[in-house]
Design an enzyme around this catalytic site. Structure first.
Site: not given
Length: 241
Positions: A210, A207, A126-127, A233
């Site tokens: 998280c 975000c 995702c990062c 990240c």
């Protein structure tokens, strides 16, 4: 401090990161920003900011040197509304002249995170698609970048140099040497606005999925990726190309 600008290598168009680091080892944050500007010029220097809880301090230092230095802001699509509002507040307060909000590629999101649950199943991936890849694209025109990491944040940040080689470009860490007390002094002296979430226990804001509040006595970044081994990240743990 009267640091002498390192000589440009005959092989490379950029000064040596190691030589710059030696020259700036004891420099103030403003001196580091000024040297970065001198080394590559405004058109080739960017500051990367999350507009998080400590971001106003580096942005203030940069604005005092040159408010027209480009600022890259990664709008991941998962940010708190308060962070977006804080970005706008700091742009106005500090007179920032070139803030660029960068988003992930829509085709990548559709292919790899169509259900918007990748943060849960694979936070590293995702990062990568929401921060690492967009930053790599955004940095393409630049020869050097500034960021706000500090050694007191620990983990992979405990031994960061003031200047490091970041693959295709130089990476400047103007706040590498500063303490929490010095950061607070900048906030107070400049009367900088605080991130809207800081007062409610969010000491480090990323975000939404998280990021959690930090309990008393915890490290400031304890609320990031809570319950996972992940602490970064990815934009600071791999070199940009």
């Amino acid at each position: 401090m009267n640091a002498i600008a390192p000589q440009v290598s005959s092989v490379s168009t950029l000064p040596s990161a190691a030589e710059l680091d030696r020259a700036l080892r004891d420099a103030s944050p403003a001196e580091v920003v000024a040297m970065a500007l001198k080394a590559v010029g405004r058109e080739k220097l960017a500051l990367v900011s999350s507009f998080g809880t400590e971001s106003a301090t580096l942005l203030k230092v940069m604005a005092d040197v040159d408010p027209a230095i480009p600022v890259i802001f990664l709008n991941t699509g998962w940010l708190f509304e308060e962070t977006l509002a804080y970005r706008d507040t700091l742009i106005e307060t500090l007179g920032l002249k070139d803030v660029r909000s960068i988003k992930p590629a829509e085709e990548t999101l559709a292919r790899e995170d169509a259900d918007r649950d990748l943060w849960f199943s694979d936070p590293d991936a995702c990062c990568r698609i929401r921060k690492v890849e967009p930053l790599a694209r955004a940095l393409k025109p630049f020869d050097a970048w500034l960021n706000g990491r500090k050694r007191f944040q620990g983990n992979t940040r405990a031994d960061i140099p003031v200047v490091e080689d970041d693959g295709a470009r130089l990476k400047f860490n103007p706040f590498a040497n500063v303490s929490r007390e010095e950061l607070e002094a900048i906030f107070v002296r400049a009367k900088l606005p605080r991130h809207p979430l800081a007062a409610s226990g969010f000491l480090s804001v990323g975000c939404m999925p998280c990021t959690s509040r930090t309990a008393e006595g915890e490290d400031a970044r304890a609320g990031r990726w809570r319950g996972r081994a992940k602490t970064e990240c990815g934009i600071h743990t791999m070199k940009t190309s």
